[in-house]
Enzyme design. Structure first.
Site, mmCIF file in Angstrom:
data_model
loop_
_atom_site.group_PDB
_atom_site.id
_atom_site.type_symbol
_atom_site.label_atom_id
_atom_site.label_comp_id
_atom_site.label_asym_id
_atom_site.label_seq_id
_atom_site.Cartn_x
_atom_site.Cartn_y
_atom_site.Cartn_z
ATOM 1 N N LYS A 10 0.829 -1.219 -0.126
ATOM 2 C CA LYS A 10 0.116 -0.075 -0.062
ATOM 3 C C LYS A 10 0.657 1.149 -0.076
ATOM 4 O O LYS A 10 1.956 1.421 -0.701
ATOM 5 C CB LYS A 10 -1.134 -0.057 1.198
ATOM 6 C CG LYS A 10 -1.870 -1.187 1.117
ATOM 7 C CD LYS A 10 -2.771 -1.468 2.336
ATOM 8 C CE LYS A 10 -3.741 -2.913 2.147
ATOM 9 N NZ LYS A 10 -4.572 -2.720 3.229
ATOM 10 N N HIS A 93 -8.889 -3.205 -5.797
ATOM 11 C CA HIS A 93 -8.578 -3.529 -4.189
ATOM 12 C C HIS A 93 -9.571 -2.524 -3.659
ATOM 13 O O HIS A 93 -10.069 -1.507 -4.014
ATOM 14 C CB HIS A 93 -7.206 -2.989 -3.823
ATOM 15 C CG HIS A 93 -7.116 -3.240 -2.382
ATOM 16 N ND1 HIS A 93 -7.446 -2.509 -1.517
ATOM 17 C CD2 HIS A 93 -6.302 -4.262 -1.816
ATOM 18 C CE1 HIS A 93 -7.223 -2.845 -0.344
ATOM 19 N NE2 HIS A 93 -6.446 -4.042 -0.389
ATOM 20 N N GLU A 165 -11.269 -10.670 -0.851
ATOM 21 C CA GLU A 165 -10.794 -9.892 0.421
ATOM 22 C C GLU A 165 -12.163 -9.323 1.210
ATOM 23 O O GLU A 165 -12.733 -8.440 0.556
ATOM 24 C CB GLU A 165 -9.932 -8.837 0.091
ATOM 25 C CG GLU A 165 -8.773 -9.272 -0.201
ATOM 26 C CD GLU A 165 -7.593 -8.189 -0.066
ATOM 27 O OE1 GLU A 165 -6.508 -8.705 0.429
ATOM 28 O OE2 GLU A 165 -7.609 -7.108 -0.417
ATOM 29 N N SER A 214 -6.633 -9.466 7.035
ATOM 30 C CA SER A 214 -5.626 -9.682 8.335
ATOM 31 C C SER A 214 -5.094 -10.894 8.373
ATOM 32 O O SER A 214 -4.997 -11.633 9.564
ATOM 33 C CB SER A 214 -6.612 -9.776 9.498
ATOM 34 O OG SER A 214 -7.290 -8.299 9.519
ATOM 35 N N GLY A 235 -1.593 -7.726 3.776
ATOM 36 C CA GLY A 235 -1.418 -6.490 3.810
ATOM 37 C C GLY A 235 -0.503 -5.867 4.830
ATOM 38 O O GLY A 235 0.971 -6.251 4.885
ATOM 39 N N GLY A 236 -0.833 -5.545 5.985
ATOM 40 C CA GLY A 236 -0.295 -5.121 7.342
ATOM 41 C C GLY A 236 0.876 -6.027 7.453
ATOM 42 O O GLY A 236 2.091 -5.739 7.844
HETATM 43 P P1 PGA Z 1 -4.407 -6.759 5.533
HETATM 44 O O1 PGA Z 1 -4.585 -6.154 4.186
HETATM 45 O O2 PGA Z 1 -3.820 -7.873 5.276
HETATM 46 O O3 PGA Z 1 -3.711 -5.626 6.435
HETATM 47 O O4 PGA Z 1 -5.775 -7.039 5.922
HETATM 48 C C1 PGA Z 1 -4.875 -6.873 3.104
HETATM 49 C C2 PGA Z 1 -5.416 -6.004 1.932
HETATM 50 O O5 PGA Z 1 -6.154 -4.874 2.191
HETATM 51 O O6 PGA Z 1 -4.918 -6.382 0.646
#
Ligand code: PGA
Length: 256
Positions: A10, A93, A165, A214, A235-236
């Site tokens: 991101k 996304h 997602e 997540s 993501g995170g």
């Molecule tokens: P996240 O993000 O793993 O932080 O939940 C996933 C994404 O937005 O692709």
């Protein structure tokens, strides 16, 4: 079939930080066959990282791209400009859909433009919390899936990767909850059934479907063992190098 571990950075990391991360990741990764490790840096970092990356070990993805190849579109980067720099592109996304108000029409043009430029789209789909609460999940998933794929010819379908997602499970969303394997499994089945009904069972089987929301080292194993799930969009946790490496190791073990 390959297993995918895709890190979506991101709007994080300077070009320098991205380069150091990639260097460290590359050093700590054995050469895994059938495991596709992909990172999606900012547009700005893509070009220098494309010169640095060893593509036998790690692939690069763009986080987006514009559907016209050139012209008067201030601020945009086209898939024709990304051609050769990125092997994949995340398209649709939920942050593009809800923060930047992208609709299925825009997303389908982006999917087509990526394919036209030899970039594999990772088409993200997922319901928001209220849609789930109102029992609309299946309809939303089918609309986003078929909307995003509307311009994809049958013989290109296997080049598209779908990422489920659920927006309510994305870690940066306020009050995010973890999706349970049962909840995910139900939607993965809807995705696979819709693909099969639309393109035929043989073509549908060749499509990779990822899960994202997540994902962390503590749940990656459970998510990867859901039938029909071919990988993870992270993501995170992908911002923390050791967590991302842990997830890759888990994917390798699950595959073995
Ligand atoms: P996240 O993000 O793993 O932080 O939940 C996933 C994404 O937005 O692709």
């Amino acid at each position: 079939m390959k297993t995918y571990v895709v890190g979506n950075w991101k709007l994080n990391f300077t070009v320098g930080e991205a380069s150091i991360y990639l260097h460290k990741l590359s050093k700590s990764l054995p050469n895994y066959r059938n495991l596709e490790v992909v990172v999606a840096p900012s547009m700005l970092a893509l070009q220098p990282l494309s010169l640095q990356v060893d593509r036998r070990r790690i692939k690069l993805a763009a986080q987006d791209g514009f559907y016209r190849d050139y012209g008067a579109y201030t601020g945009e980067v086209s898939f024709s400009q990304l051609r050769g720099l990125a092997d994949y592109a995340i398209i649709g996304h939920s942050e593009r859909r809800y923060v930047f108000k992208e609709d299925d029409k825009t997303i389908q043009k982006k999917v087509a433009a990526a394919l036209r430029n030899k970039i594999k789209p990772i088409l993200c789909i997922g319901e928001i919390e209220s849609e789930r609460a109102f029992g609309e999940t299946a309809d939303v998933i089918k609309d986003q899936l078929l909307g995003g794929l509307a311009e994809v010819a049958d013989d290109n379908l296997s080049k598209v990767i779908i990422a489920y997602e659920p927006v309510w499970a994305i870690s940066s969303v306020k009050g995010a909850k973890l999706a349970s394997p049962d909840e995910i499994s139900e939607v993965i089945n809807i995705i696979r059934q819709t693909l099969s009904d639309t393109y035929g069972p043989e073509s549908a089987e060749k499509v990779s479907v990822l899960f994202g929301g997540s994902v962390s080292p503590s749940n990656a194993g459970a998510y990867l063992t859901i039938p029909g799930v071919n990988g993870l969009l992270v993501g995170g946790a992908s911002l923390i190098l050791h967590e991302f490496i842990d997830i890759i190791e888990i994917a390798k073990k699950v595959q073995a």
